[in-house]
Scaffold this motif. Structure first.
Motif, PDB file in Angstrom:
ATOM      1  N   GLU A  12       6.250  -3.204  12.729  1.00  0.00           N
ATOM      2  CA  GLU A  12       6.944  -3.560  11.484  1.00  0.00           C
ATOM      3  C   GLU A  12       7.603  -4.939  11.644  1.00  0.00           C
ATOM      4  O   GLU A  12       8.192  -5.233  12.679  1.00  0.00           O
ATOM      5  N   LYS A  16       2.590 -10.225  10.011  1.00  0.00           N
ATOM      6  CA  LYS A  16       1.147 -10.218   9.738  1.00  0.00           C
ATOM      7  C   LYS A  16       0.825 -10.418   8.262  1.00  0.00           C
ATOM      8  O   LYS A  16      -0.200 -11.032   7.931  1.00  0.00           O
ATOM      9  N   GLU A  39      -3.669  -1.799   4.020  1.00  0.00           N
ATOM     10  CA  GLU A  39      -3.683  -0.340   4.221  1.00  0.00           C
ATOM     11  C   GLU A  39      -2.289   0.141   4.573  1.00  0.00           C
ATOM     12  O   GLU A  39      -1.573  -0.566   5.281  1.00  0.00           O
ATOM     13  N   PRO A  40      -1.891   1.345   4.185  1.00  0.00           N
ATOM     14  CA  PRO A  40      -2.655   2.157   3.251  1.00  0.00           C
ATOM     15  C   PRO A  40      -2.600   1.512   1.870  1.00  0.00           C
ATOM     16  O   PRO A  40      -1.548   1.053   1.455  1.00  0.00           O
ATOM     17  N   ARG A  50      -0.902   6.093  -0.624  1.00  0.00           N
ATOM     18  CA  ARG A  50       0.128   5.280   0.045  1.00  0.00           C
ATOM     19  C   ARG A  50       1.538   5.722  -0.356  1.00  0.00           C
ATOM     20  O   ARG A  50       2.430   5.861   0.487  1.00  0.00           O
ATOM     21  N   LEU A  54       4.463   6.859   2.286  1.00  0.00           N
ATOM     22  CA  LEU A  54       5.658   6.062   2.587  1.00  0.00           C
ATOM     23  C   LEU A  54       6.930   6.630   1.970  1.00  0.00           C
ATOM     24  O   LEU A  54       8.032   6.173   2.278  1.00  0.00           O
ATOM     25  N   TYR A  70      -3.780   9.074   5.779  1.00  0.00           N
ATOM     26  CA  TYR A  70      -4.159   7.680   6.070  1.00  0.00           C
ATOM     27  C   TYR A  70      -5.672   7.532   6.036  1.00  0.00           C
ATOM     28  O   TYR A  70      -6.213   6.552   5.529  1.00  0.00           O
ATOM     29  N   ARG A  74      -8.092   5.452   3.565  1.00  0.00           N
ATOM     30  CA  ARG A  74      -9.017   4.482   4.185  1.00  0.00           C
ATOM     31  C   ARG A  74     -10.460   4.678   3.732  1.00  0.00           C
ATOM     32  O   ARG A  74     -11.172   3.694   3.497  1.00  0.00           O
ATOM     33  N   ARG A  96      -3.553  -4.436   8.062  1.00  0.00           N
ATOM     34  CA  ARG A  96      -3.708  -3.138   8.731  1.00  0.00           C
ATOM     35  C   ARG A  96      -5.072  -2.511   8.406  1.00  0.00           C
ATOM     36  O   ARG A  96      -5.590  -2.647   7.304  1.00  0.00           O
ATOM     37  N   SER A 100      -4.182   0.756  13.257  1.00  0.00           N
ATOM     38  CA  SER A 100      -2.831   1.292  13.001  1.00  0.00           C
ATOM     39  C   SER A 100      -2.801   2.802  13.216  1.00  0.00           C
ATOM     40  O   SER A 100      -1.794   3.347  13.666  1.00  0.00           O
ATOM     41  N   SER A 101      -3.889   3.485  12.891  1.00  0.00           N
ATOM     42  CA  SER A 101      -3.913   4.940  13.139  1.00  0.00           C
ATOM     43  C   SER A 101      -3.906   5.226  14.636  1.00  0.00           C
ATOM     44  O   SER A 101      -3.292   6.193  15.091  1.00  0.00           O
ATOM     45  N   TYR A 104      -0.065   4.251  15.612  1.00  0.00           N
ATOM     46  CA  TYR A 104       1.005   5.091  15.028  1.00  0.00           C
ATOM     47  C   TYR A 104       0.729   6.581  15.224  1.00  0.00           C
ATOM     48  O   TYR A 104       1.571   7.307  15.739  1.00  0.00           O
ATOM     49  N   GLN A 105      -0.448   7.038  14.765  1.00  0.00           N
ATOM     50  CA  GLN A 105      -0.711   8.480  14.855  1.00  0.00           C
ATOM     51  C   GLN A 105      -1.164   8.859  16.277  1.00  0.00           C
ATOM     52  O   GLN A 105      -0.921   9.973  16.731  1.00  0.00           O
ATOM     53  N   ASP A 152      11.006   2.288   4.526  1.00  0.00           N
ATOM     54  CA  ASP A 152      10.235   3.448   4.080  1.00  0.00           C
ATOM     55  C   ASP A 152      10.200   4.519   5.174  1.00  0.00           C
ATOM     56  O   ASP A 152      10.864   4.391   6.207  1.00  0.00           O
ATOM     57  N   LEU A 154       8.044   5.470   7.480  1.00  0.00           N
ATOM     58  CA  LEU A 154       7.639   5.076   8.832  1.00  0.00           C
ATOM     59  C   LEU A 154       8.628   4.083   9.438  1.00  0.00           C
ATOM     60  O   LEU A 154       8.970   4.164  10.614  1.00  0.00           O
TER      61      LEU A 154
HETATM   62  P1  TYD Z   1       3.726  -1.155   4.885  1.00  0.00           P
HETATM   63  O1  TYD Z   1       4.887  -1.218   3.961  1.00  0.00           O
HETATM   64  O2  TYD Z   1       2.425  -1.709   4.406  1.00  0.00           O
HETATM   65  O3  TYD Z   1       4.178  -1.762   6.255  1.00  0.00           O
HETATM   66  P2  TYD Z   1       3.820  -3.104   6.952  1.00  0.00           P
HETATM   67  O4  TYD Z   1       4.335  -4.190   6.059  1.00  0.00           O
HETATM   68  O5  TYD Z   1       4.541  -3.024   8.264  1.00  0.00           O
HETATM   69  O6  TYD Z   1       2.320  -3.112   7.108  1.00  0.00           O
HETATM   70  O7  TYD Z   1       3.558   0.357   5.328  1.00  0.00           O
HETATM   71  C1  TYD Z   1       2.540   0.795   6.113  1.00  0.00           C
HETATM   72  C2  TYD Z   1       3.121   1.764   7.087  1.00  0.00           C
HETATM   73  O8  TYD Z   1       2.148   2.746   7.418  1.00  0.00           O
HETATM   74  C3  TYD Z   1       3.543   1.096   8.375  1.00  0.00           C
HETATM   75  O9  TYD Z   1       4.748   1.683   8.820  1.00  0.00           O
HETATM   76  C4  TYD Z   1       2.444   1.499   9.341  1.00  0.00           C
HETATM   77  C5  TYD Z   1       1.965   2.812   8.822  1.00  0.00           C
HETATM   78  N1  TYD Z   1       0.550   3.126   9.096  1.00  0.00           N
HETATM   79  C6  TYD Z   1       0.226   4.207   9.911  1.00  0.00           C
HETATM   80  O10 TYD Z   1       1.117   4.889  10.442  1.00  0.00           O
HETATM   81  N2  TYD Z   1      -1.090   4.524  10.119  1.00  0.00           N
HETATM   82  C7  TYD Z   1      -2.097   3.823   9.540  1.00  0.00           C
HETATM   83  O11 TYD Z   1      -3.289   4.135   9.742  1.00  0.00           O
HETATM   84  C8  TYD Z   1      -1.754   2.713   8.686  1.00  0.00           C
HETATM   85  C9  TYD Z   1      -2.829   1.906   8.013  1.00  0.00           C
HETATM   86  C10 TYD Z   1      -0.425   2.395   8.504  1.00  0.00           C
END
Ligand code: TYD
Length: 207
Positions: A12, A16, A39-40, A50, A54, A70, A74, A96, A100-101, A104-105, A152, A154
């Motif tokens: 975060e 990017k 994404e999402p 999305r 969020l 997610y 996608r 993204r 990211s999956s 994060y996941q 949000d 995450l």
């Molecule tokens: P976003 O507001 O777009 O955050 P950022 O500006 O950091 O890209 O929110 C996307 C959020 O979703 C971000 O916290 C990352 C998370 N994410 C996942 O956990 N898994 C995923 O596959 C993707 C694409 C995003």
């Protein structure tokens, strides 16, 4: 496929989104057709998913549900927008994508890597980015750029969670040194932009 697929990843607040926009402007000036997406998100269905992902009110969401949402977002995004644009020869930039999956996941939520890999292949129709920029910055710098009361679901995770995400990206990058380019996100915006253009040119895809 004729086009070229570029993705941006990172923790975060790494910058990017700024870099994705700068790259888009540059490529358009150079005469390329460009689709900038995220994404999402992307098409309407993916943006609706999305919102569910969020929404801070969804604090009870299970990791399994999160992963599948997610991926659902996608698959719609990839099939409806990304693949058709690439087939038309456009350059697609996604803020993204599936890495990211993995971070994060996978790395942070600890979902089994094999399961994630299988679902990724299914949800992306086997599409793999041509080049992926991982903008790496210390988590505390990234999070300090986010307004706490606007964070949000995450973004509201713990520091330890975001540290795992950061390490996750760095580990993934080692799996394919040709596709992943790690960039020091503490450098200034213009310097990073130049480095990105240079890396794409090195891949032999731009004049
Ligand atoms: P976003 O507001 O777009 O955050 P950022 O500006 O950091 O890209 O929110 C996307 C959020 O979703 C971000 O916290 C990352 C998370 N994410 C996942 O956990 N898994 C995923 O596959 C993707 C694409 C995003």
């Amino acid at each position: 496929m004729a086009g070229f697929f570029i993705t941006f990843e990172g923790v975060e607040g790494c910058g990017k989104t700024t870099q994705a926009k700068l790259l888009r402007e540059y490529l358009i000036k150079e005469g390329y057709q460009v689709l900038l997406t995220r994404e999402p998100g992307g098409p309407g269905i993916s943006e609706k998913i999305r919102n569910i992902l969020l929404d801070k009110g969804n604090s009870e969401m299970l990791p399994e549900t999160e992963l599948l949402l997610y991926m659902a977002s996608r698959s719609q995004h990839t099939g409806q927008w990304i693949i058709p644009a690439l087939q038309k020869g456009e350059i697609v930039i996604s803020d993204r994508y599936y890495d990211s999956s993995l971070a994060y996941q996978g790395a942070a939520r600890k979902i089994n890597r094999n399961i994630i890999d299988i679902i990724i292949r299914y949800a992306t129709f086997g599409l793999v980015p041509d080049i992926t920029f991982i903008i790496d910055i210390p988590v505390e710098i990234g999070l300090s750029r986010i307004t706490a009361n606007l964070a949000d679901r995450l973004e509201s995770e713990t520091m330890a969670f975001h540290e795992k995400v950061r390490q996750g990206f760095l580990d993934i990058a080692r799996e394919d040194e040709k596709r992943y380019i790690i960039i020091d996100g503490r450098k200034d915006i213009d310097e990073i932009h130049e480095q990105i253009i240079h890396s794409i040119k090195l891949q032999g895809r731009l004049q």
